[in-house]
Motif scaffolding. Structure first.
Motif, PDB file in Angstrom:
ATOM      1  N   LYS A 167       0.851  -1.187   0.000  1.00  0.00           N
ATOM      2  CA  LYS A 167       0.000   0.000   0.000  1.00  0.00           C
ATOM      3  C   LYS A 167       0.886   1.236   0.000  1.00  0.00           C
ATOM      4  O   LYS A 167       1.874   1.294   0.739  1.00  0.00           O
ATOM      5  N   ILE A 168       0.540   2.221  -0.807  1.00  0.00           N
ATOM      6  CA  ILE A 168       1.250   3.493  -0.762  1.00  0.00           C
ATOM      7  C   ILE A 168       0.710   4.312   0.400  1.00  0.00           C
ATOM      8  O   ILE A 168      -0.491   4.498   0.535  1.00  0.00           O
ATOM      9  N   VAL A 169       1.619   4.782   1.243  1.00  0.00           N
ATOM     10  CA  VAL A 169       1.234   5.561   2.420  1.00  0.00           C
ATOM     11  C   VAL A 169       1.702   6.997   2.223  1.00  0.00           C
ATOM     12  O   VAL A 169       2.882   7.247   1.987  1.00  0.00           O
ATOM     13  N   SER A 170       0.791   7.925   2.312  1.00  0.00           N
ATOM     14  CA  SER A 170       1.135   9.327   2.068  1.00  0.00           C
ATOM     15  C   SER A 170       2.034   9.872   3.166  1.00  0.00           C
ATOM     16  O   SER A 170       2.047   9.364   4.299  1.00  0.00           O
ATOM     17  N   THR A 171       2.780  10.911   2.822  1.00  0.00           N
ATOM     18  CA  THR A 171       3.621  11.595   3.807  1.00  0.00           C
ATOM     19  C   THR A 171       2.780  12.068   4.981  1.00  0.00           C
ATOM     20  O   THR A 171       3.177  11.941   6.147  1.00  0.00           O
ATOM     21  N   GLU A 172       1.595  12.612   4.682  1.00  0.00           N
ATOM     22  CA  GLU A 172       0.721  13.130   5.739  1.00  0.00           C
ATOM     23  C   GLU A 172       0.281  12.021   6.686  1.00  0.00           C
ATOM     24  O   GLU A 172       0.243  12.219   7.906  1.00  0.00           O
ATOM     25  N   GLU A 173      -0.025  10.847   6.145  1.00  0.00           N
ATOM     26  CA  GLU A 173      -0.466   9.731   7.005  1.00  0.00           C
ATOM     27  C   GLU A 173       0.659   9.257   7.903  1.00  0.00           C
ATOM     28  O   GLU A 173       0.453   8.992   9.088  1.00  0.00           O
ATOM     29  N   ILE A 174       1.855   9.151   7.358  1.00  0.00           N
ATOM     30  CA  ILE A 174       2.998   8.717   8.173  1.00  0.00           C
ATOM     31  C   ILE A 174       3.230   9.687   9.314  1.00  0.00           C
ATOM     32  O   ILE A 174       3.400   9.290  10.473  1.00  0.00           O
ATOM     33  N   MET A 175       3.232  10.966   9.014  1.00  0.00           N
ATOM     34  CA  MET A 175       3.472  11.973  10.053  1.00  0.00           C
ATOM     35  C   MET A 175       2.354  11.970  11.085  1.00  0.00           C
ATOM     36  O   MET A 175       2.590  12.138  12.281  1.00  0.00           O
ATOM     37  N   GLU A 176       1.120  11.777  10.632  1.00  0.00           N
ATOM     38  CA  GLU A 176      -0.028  11.771  11.539  1.00  0.00           C
ATOM     39  C   GLU A 176       0.042  10.616  12.533  1.00  0.00           C
ATOM     40  O   GLU A 176      -0.380  10.746  13.675  1.00  0.00           O
TER      41      GLU A 176
END
Length: 226
Positions: A167-176
């Protein structure tokens, strides 16, 4: 992983928060039910440690709202109420687990780990990708049976990506999910940590690219449909 600790006893709240941060979790805290619901509405949490008796809005009422609006969040009730009827009521209301005070922190952390594995449909404590073995219980990464020294953030990034394989995980999701809510989302901290992580992995894996980036979409590990 990002945890919300909801506890009006500040000494207990701080003790849990500090302990979880030592294990590499991103931790936010709230001292009453009203503030807890505000934070749940704004931020994404993987799990919540929730006291039953809270000021302003009772913990059980907080749980009801969470289950209505965000049913996937794992919730562990932490309460001085030790009667079997109380435990049953809390679980029937929607809690995923229930612990009675006083408690041992190591057990609390182990129960949270178990809940988070269920959050990502993962039954084993170990994750693997090729020659990489990640032990979520020991917070250790091995390559070719050799332990790799990672910072807490580097470990957290690798763990989150391995939980989300394919799954591709967005930068925003990782930081969140890996930084607490005081983090400056405009900093390049994530990119710095990922570059450092890649360098450490390359020592053992050579040119094999484990963590990949799709520009404009985010990061991923393993092959995914693009």
């Amino acid at each position: 992983m990002k945890i919300l600790v909801v506890e009006d006893d500040l000494s207990i709240q701080q003790s849990i928060s500090m302990g979880l941060r030592k294990f590499g979790y991103a931790v936010d805290a709230a001292s009453d039910g009203e503030r807890a619901l505000q934070m749940v509405e704004i931020h994404e949490y993987d799990a919540i440690v929730l006291d039953w008796n809270l000021p302003k809005i009772d913990g059980i009422d907080v749980l009801r709202v969470i289950r209505k609006d965000k049913p996937d969040i794992k919730v562990l009730i932490l309460s001085a109420r030790s009667e079997v009827e109380d435990k049953i009521y809390g679980l029937d209301t929607g809690a995923n687990d229930y612990m009675v005070k006083p408690f041992h922190f190591k057990e609390l952390e182990a129960r949270l780990r178990a809940l988070l594995r269920r959050r990502f449909i993962q039954s084993d404590t170990r994750l693997s990708y090729g020659e990489i073995i990640l032990d979520t219980a020991l917070k250790t990464v091995y390559i070719q049976n050799t332990p790799i020294e990672l910072t807490k953030k580097e470990y957290g990034i690798l763990e989150y990506l391995m939980f989300n394989k394919d799954k591709i995980v967005s930068t925003e999701e990782i930081m969140e999910h890996l930084w607490d809510s005081s983090f400056d989302g405009f900093s390049n901290s994530l990119k710095v940590h990922i570059n450092s992580l890649k360098k450490k992995l390359s020592i053992f894996l050579g040119e094999q690219e484990v963590i990949k980036n799709k520009r404009g979409f985010g990061y991923y590990i393993a092959e995914v449909p693009l």
